[in-house]
Design a protein around this motif. Structure first.
Motif, PDB file in Angstrom:
ATOM      1  N   THR A  36      31.381   5.288 -50.245  1.00  0.00           N
ATOM      2  CA  THR A  36      30.838   4.871 -48.948  1.00  0.00           C
ATOM      3  C   THR A  36      29.736   5.872 -48.571  1.00  0.00           C
ATOM      4  OG1 THR A  36      32.521   6.107 -47.776  1.00  0.00           O
ATOM      5  CG2 THR A  36      33.010   3.805 -48.265  1.00  0.00           C
ATOM      6  N   SER A  38      26.076   6.871 -46.214  1.00  0.00           N
ATOM      7  CA  SER A  38      24.820   6.153 -45.964  1.00  0.00           C
ATOM      8  C   SER A  38      24.003   5.943 -47.232  1.00  0.00           C
ATOM      9  CB  SER A  38      23.992   6.864 -44.888  1.00  0.00           C
ATOM     10  OG  SER A  38      24.045   8.242 -45.076  1.00  0.00           O
ATOM     11  N   THR A  39      24.111   6.842 -48.204  1.00  0.00           N
ATOM     12  CA  THR A  39      23.224   6.731 -49.376  1.00  0.00           C
ATOM     13  C   THR A  39      23.369   5.411 -50.135  1.00  0.00           C
ATOM     14  OG1 THR A  39      23.509   9.124 -49.532  1.00  0.00           O
ATOM     15  CG2 THR A  39      22.245   8.068 -51.279  1.00  0.00           C
ATOM     16  N   ASP A  67      37.687   7.073 -51.692  1.00  0.00           N
ATOM     17  CA  ASP A  67      38.462   7.719 -50.641  1.00  0.00           C
ATOM     18  C   ASP A  67      38.691   6.805 -49.440  1.00  0.00           C
ATOM     19  OD1 ASP A  67      35.729   7.778 -50.026  1.00  0.00           O
ATOM     20  OD2 ASP A  67      35.574   9.945 -50.116  1.00  0.00           O
ATOM     21  N   HIS A 138      30.105  18.355 -51.814  1.00  0.00           N
ATOM     22  CA  HIS A 138      31.341  17.594 -52.038  1.00  0.00           C
ATOM     23  C   HIS A 138      31.053  16.245 -52.687  1.00  0.00           C
ATOM     24  CE1 HIS A 138      31.431  15.680 -47.723  1.00  0.00           C
ATOM     25  NE2 HIS A 138      30.874  14.841 -48.572  1.00  0.00           N
ATOM     26  N   GLY A 140      33.362  12.583 -53.232  1.00  0.00           N
ATOM     27  CA  GLY A 140      34.564  12.098 -52.576  1.00  0.00           C
ATOM     28  C   GLY A 140      34.788  13.035 -51.399  1.00  0.00           C
ATOM     29  N   LYS A 202      18.820  16.991 -48.805  1.00  0.00           N
ATOM     30  CA  LYS A 202      19.740  17.144 -49.945  1.00  0.00           C
ATOM     31  C   LYS A 202      19.093  17.971 -51.073  1.00  0.00           C
ATOM     32  CE  LYS A 202      23.236  14.390 -48.563  1.00  0.00           C
ATOM     33  NZ  LYS A 202      23.500  13.032 -48.966  1.00  0.00           N
TER      34      LYS A 202
HETATM   35  C1  F6R Z   1      31.908   8.599 -49.631  1.00  0.00           C
HETATM   36  C2  F6R Z   1      32.174   9.968 -50.026  1.00  0.00           C
HETATM   37  C3  F6R Z   1      31.285  11.132 -49.671  1.00  0.00           C
HETATM   38  C4  F6R Z   1      29.806  10.794 -49.552  1.00  0.00           C
HETATM   39  C5  F6R Z   1      28.988  12.043 -49.207  1.00  0.00           C
HETATM   40  C6  F6R Z   1      27.524  11.736 -49.009  1.00  0.00           C
HETATM   41  O1  F6R Z   1      32.900   7.731 -50.101  1.00  0.00           O
HETATM   42  O2  F6R Z   1      33.167  10.169 -50.617  1.00  0.00           O
HETATM   43  O3  F6R Z   1      31.476  12.130 -50.651  1.00  0.00           O
HETATM   44  O4  F6R Z   1      29.353  10.243 -50.754  1.00  0.00           O
HETATM   45  O5  F6R Z   1      29.493  12.635 -48.051  1.00  0.00           O
HETATM   46  O6  F6R Z   1      27.402  10.944 -47.859  1.00  0.00           O
HETATM   47  P1  F6R Z   1      26.004  10.305 -47.425  1.00  0.00           P
HETATM   48  O7  F6R Z   1      25.647   9.310 -48.456  1.00  0.00           O
HETATM   49  O8  F6R Z   1      26.298   9.664 -46.094  1.00  0.00           O
HETATM   50  O9  F6R Z   1      25.032  11.436 -47.346  1.00  0.00           O
END
Ligand code: F6R
Length: 242
Positions: A36, A38-39, A67, A138, A140, A202
Motif C-alpha cells: 500500500t 502512496s507510491t 501488511d 523500512h 513493509g 526519498k
Molecule cells: C505499505 C508499506 C510501507 C510503504 C512505505 C512507503 O504496504 O508496507 O512500507 O511501502 O512506507 O510508503 P509511501 O509509498 O507512501 O512513501
C-alpha cells in the motif's frame, strides 16, 4: 540489483505496471505480493486501465499484501484491505477469495502471524513482490533494527511512522500503534522483487539502502542480497546517485 530510471512519477508507474503485467502474462496464476502507501497508487491505476482495455486478466491471480494495521477492520477506510479493494481489487476481475492480507481483527498476534505465514506457504510462495520504500528504509512495517530473520510478525510502530500516518486519521490517538507485517525473511523468499520509489525526499534513503552497507538499521539494504531485485525510481529519487 537492476535500477531503472523513470522520468517522473507517471513514467515510474507505467514501467512498474509493465513489469507486473509481464508477470501476469507469463504466469496467469501467479502470486503477487502487494504494497500500500502512496507510491504504488499510479501503478495500480495503470494496471486497472490495461485490464479495462482487455489487455490483462486477473482471474487466476492470487495476491498477498505486505501488511495490515492491527485493530482495523476491512470497512475502515484506513485499513490496508480497504485501500487495496479501492485501488485494485474491485476494479479488476480478481477473485476476492484469492486476495489476502494479514487479519487485522485477529487479536491474538501469534495466531494472526502463523495463519498468514500459512497462507503464503499454501499459495506456493510469492512470485513477484512489490515494495515501497519508507523514509527510514523500512519495507513493509519492518523498522530500523529489526532482525532480518523474521517471518510475519506484529510490530509496534515507531513514532516517525505513526507521525507519517497521522495525516490519514482525525487525531494521533486514532493512529494504530501496531501492525502485522511480513518479515524480511518472508520478503526475501519472493522469487522476484520490484521496488518503486518516487520523489526527492526519498533520494537520501535510496542511496543509503541500495548503495550503502547492508545493515538492519536500513532494512531495505538487505535487498542487495536478493538475486532478482528491480528498482524503478524516478529521476528525483535517484538524484543523489552519481
Ligand atoms: C505499505 C508499506 C510501507 C510503504 C512505505 C512507503 O504496504 O508496507 O512500507 O511501502 O512506507 O510508503 P509511501 O509509498 O507512501 O512513501
Amino acid at each position: 540489483m537492476k535500477i531503472i530510471k523513470a522520468r517522473d512519477y507517471s513514467d515510474m508507474s507505467r514501467k512498474a505496471a509493465n513489469i507486473i503485467s509481464a508477470q501476469i502474462i507469463m504466469k496467469p496464476n501467479c502470486v503477487l505480493g502487494l504494497a500500500t502507501g502512496s507510491t504504488p497508487i499510479g501503478t495500480y491505476a495503470q494496471l486497472v486501465e490495461w485490464y479495462q482495455k482487455g489487455d490483462l486478466d486477473f482471474s487466476e491471480v492470487t495476491t498477498v499484501n505486505l501488511d495490515e494495521y492491527k485493530g482495523l477492520d476491512r470497512e475502515n477506510e484506513q485499513s490496508y484491505y480497504y485501500f487495496m479493494n479501492d485501488k485494485l481489487f474491485r476494479r479488476v476481475n480478481i477473485s476476492l477469495e484469492r486476495t489476502f492480507l494479514p487479519d487485522g481483527m485477529e487479536p491474538d498476534s501469534d495466531k494472526a502471524c502463523r495463519d498468514y505465514n500459512r497462507v503464503i506457504a499454501e499459495a506456493g510462495g510469492v512470485d513477484l513482490q512489490l515494495l515501497g520504500l519508507g523514509h527510514n528504509g523500512h519495507i513493509g512495517f519492518n523498522e530500523p533494527g529489526m532482525a532480518f530473520e523474521a517471518e510475519t510478525h506484529c510490530v509496534n510502530l515507531t513514532e516517525s511512522t505513526m507521525k507519517a500516518n497521522q495525516r490519514f486519521f482525525s487525531s494521533m490517538e486514532d493512529v494504530p500503534r501496531q501492525a502485522y507485517t511480513m518479515g524480511i525473511k518472508t520478503i526475501m523468499q519472493a522469487k522476484k522483487i520490484l521496488v518503486v520509489v518516487s520523489g526527492a525526499d526519498k533520494a537520501a534513503i535510496v542511496k543509503e539502502a541500495f548503495f550503502g552497507p547492508i545493515t538492519p538499521q536500513v532494512q531495505a539494504s538487505v535487498l542487495q542480497l536478493h538475486n532478482d531485485v528491480t528498482v524503478v525510481a524516478d529521476e528525483a529519487a535517484l538524484s543523489e546517485i552519481g
